[in-house]
Design a protein around this motif. Structure first.
Motif, mmCIF file in Angstrom:
data_model
loop_
_atom_site.group_PDB
_atom_site.id
_atom_site.type_symbol
_atom_site.label_atom_id
_atom_site.label_comp_id
_atom_site.label_asym_id
_atom_site.label_seq_id
_atom_site.Cartn_x
_atom_site.Cartn_y
_atom_site.Cartn_z
ATOM 1 N N UNK A 12 -2.447 11.438 21.180
ATOM 2 C CA UNK A 12 -2.470 13.134 21.515
ATOM 3 C C UNK A 12 -1.411 13.872 20.996
ATOM 4 N N UNK A 13 -0.223 13.089 20.833
ATOM 5 C CA UNK A 13 0.682 13.781 20.303
ATOM 6 C C UNK A 13 0.525 14.173 18.796
ATOM 7 N N UNK A 14 0.222 13.156 18.007
ATOM 8 C CA UNK A 14 -0.259 13.390 16.667
ATOM 9 C C UNK A 14 -1.283 14.406 16.412
ATOM 10 N N UNK A 15 -2.226 14.569 17.424
ATOM 11 C CA UNK A 15 -3.272 15.362 17.299
ATOM 12 C C UNK A 15 -2.714 16.967 17.634
ATOM 13 N N UNK A 16 -1.847 17.034 18.510
ATOM 14 C CA UNK A 16 -1.137 18.193 18.895
ATOM 15 C C UNK A 16 -0.079 18.566 17.737
ATOM 16 N N UNK A 17 0.380 17.571 17.093
ATOM 17 C CA UNK A 17 1.302 18.098 16.181
ATOM 18 C C UNK A 17 0.457 18.881 14.843
ATOM 19 N N UNK A 54 15.741 17.735 5.451
ATOM 20 C CA UNK A 54 15.537 19.235 6.411
ATOM 21 C C UNK A 54 14.159 19.025 6.854
ATOM 22 N N UNK A 55 13.259 18.918 6.048
ATOM 23 C CA UNK A 55 11.890 19.037 6.305
ATOM 24 C C UNK A 55 11.382 17.803 7.138
ATOM 25 N N UNK A 56 11.980 16.680 6.862
ATOM 26 C CA UNK A 56 11.528 15.527 7.673
ATOM 27 C C UNK A 56 11.885 15.727 9.241
ATOM 28 N N UNK A 57 13.173 16.383 9.357
ATOM 29 C CA UNK A 57 13.554 16.603 10.806
ATOM 30 C C UNK A 57 12.734 17.501 11.390
ATOM 31 N N UNK A 58 12.472 18.673 10.689
ATOM 32 C CA UNK A 58 11.604 19.539 11.271
ATOM 33 C C UNK A 58 10.109 18.953 11.600
ATOM 34 N N UNK A 59 9.585 18.107 10.836
ATOM 35 C CA UNK A 59 8.530 17.318 11.376
ATOM 36 C C UNK A 59 8.733 16.535 12.620
ATOM 37 N N UNK A 61 10.963 16.938 14.699
ATOM 38 C CA UNK A 61 11.172 17.801 16.216
ATOM 39 C C UNK A 61 9.702 18.071 16.640
ATOM 40 N N UNK A 62 8.660 18.619 15.808
ATOM 41 C CA UNK A 62 7.479 19.089 16.074
ATOM 42 C C UNK A 62 6.645 17.937 16.583
ATOM 43 N N UNK A 63 7.096 16.544 16.622
ATOM 44 C CA UNK A 63 6.296 15.378 17.160
ATOM 45 C C UNK A 63 6.610 15.317 18.606
ATOM 46 N N UNK A 64 7.693 16.185 19.086
ATOM 47 C CA UNK A 64 8.134 15.920 20.407
ATOM 48 C C UNK A 64 6.923 16.843 21.124
ATOM 49 N N UNK A 113 16.552 22.554 23.855
ATOM 50 C CA UNK A 113 17.119 21.632 24.968
ATOM 51 C C UNK A 113 16.869 20.167 24.648
ATOM 52 N N UNK A 114 15.895 19.805 23.917
ATOM 53 C CA UNK A 114 15.567 18.347 23.394
ATOM 54 C C UNK A 114 16.711 17.733 22.784
ATOM 55 N N UNK A 115 17.499 18.607 22.080
ATOM 56 C CA UNK A 115 18.628 18.030 21.377
ATOM 57 C C UNK A 115 20.216 18.440 21.483
ATOM 58 N N UNK A 116 20.258 18.889 23.000
ATOM 59 C CA UNK A 116 21.600 18.988 23.579
ATOM 60 C C UNK A 116 22.196 20.494 23.124
ATOM 61 N N UNK A 117 23.461 20.642 23.086
ATOM 62 C CA UNK A 117 24.285 21.501 23.061
ATOM 63 C C UNK A 117 24.558 22.272 21.596
#
Ligand code: MG
Length: 172
Positions: A12-17, A54-59, A61-64, A113-117
């Motif tokens: 579901x997370x992959x589909x929603x991604x 940078x792109x890898x980390x953006x992806x 984040x969107x998997x969450x 919020x997922x990655x703190x302050x």
């Protein structure tokens, strides 16, 4: 949670991604635009950071799931406002990007919020300076009658969260 349920959730997370990426594109935003914002945030700390990282980390984040849920909710409200499907007084507040509305920023905080302050600081910085794609969609919202009230904060928050994710990794 049993293993089958865990596997279902992952799918579901992959589909929603995929759906989130598509919605962003429909609203004029590519992942590479968000990666550019992330690079900009990290440039002074990690001058050699590659665009691909940078792109890898953006992806990532969107998997969450929290991020997907916030993005889908915000984009949907922008679209409904544009189509004239919201009632007053909410419709006018969203269409005019009323400054004291504030719920767009609060929703985006669910992403940061997922990655703190560190994420909060980065988000505040982007929100204030409106670099790159944020400035572009802000202008489009005003010039072309589009509603990007939630979209700008969602993008800024994803970029900020990705920058924080990078910072955490390199701080290890
Ligand atoms: Mg906004």
């Amino acid at each position: 949670m049993n293993e089958q349920r865990i596997e279902e959730n992952r799918l579901n997370d992959t589909k929603k991604y995929d759906i989130v990426v598509k919605r962003l594109q429909e609203r004029g935003v590519e992942l590479k635009d968000i990666a550019e914002l992330t690079l900009g945030l990290q440039r002074q700390y990690l001058p050699n950071l590659a665009y691909e990282d940078a792109l890898e980390h953006v992806k990532k984040v969107i998997m969450k799931r929290e991020v997907q849920n916030a993005a889908l909710t915000g984009i949907e409200l922008d679209v409904l406002a544009e189509k004239g499907l919201l009632s007053e007084p909410l419709a006018s507040m969203l269409l005019n990007d009323y400054g004291l509305y504030g719920v767009d920023e609060v929703l985006a905080l669910a992403i940061v919020n997922v990655y703190g302050s560190i994420g909060f600081t980065n988000f505040g910085y982007i929100d204030k300076l409106k670099p790159g794609i944020i400035g572009i969609i802000d202008k489009k919202g005003k010039d072309e009658g589009k509603c990007h009230t939630f979209l700008d904060d969602i993008i800024g928050a994803i970029a900020a969260a990705a920058a924080s994710s990078i910072a955490h990794r390199f701080a290890e």
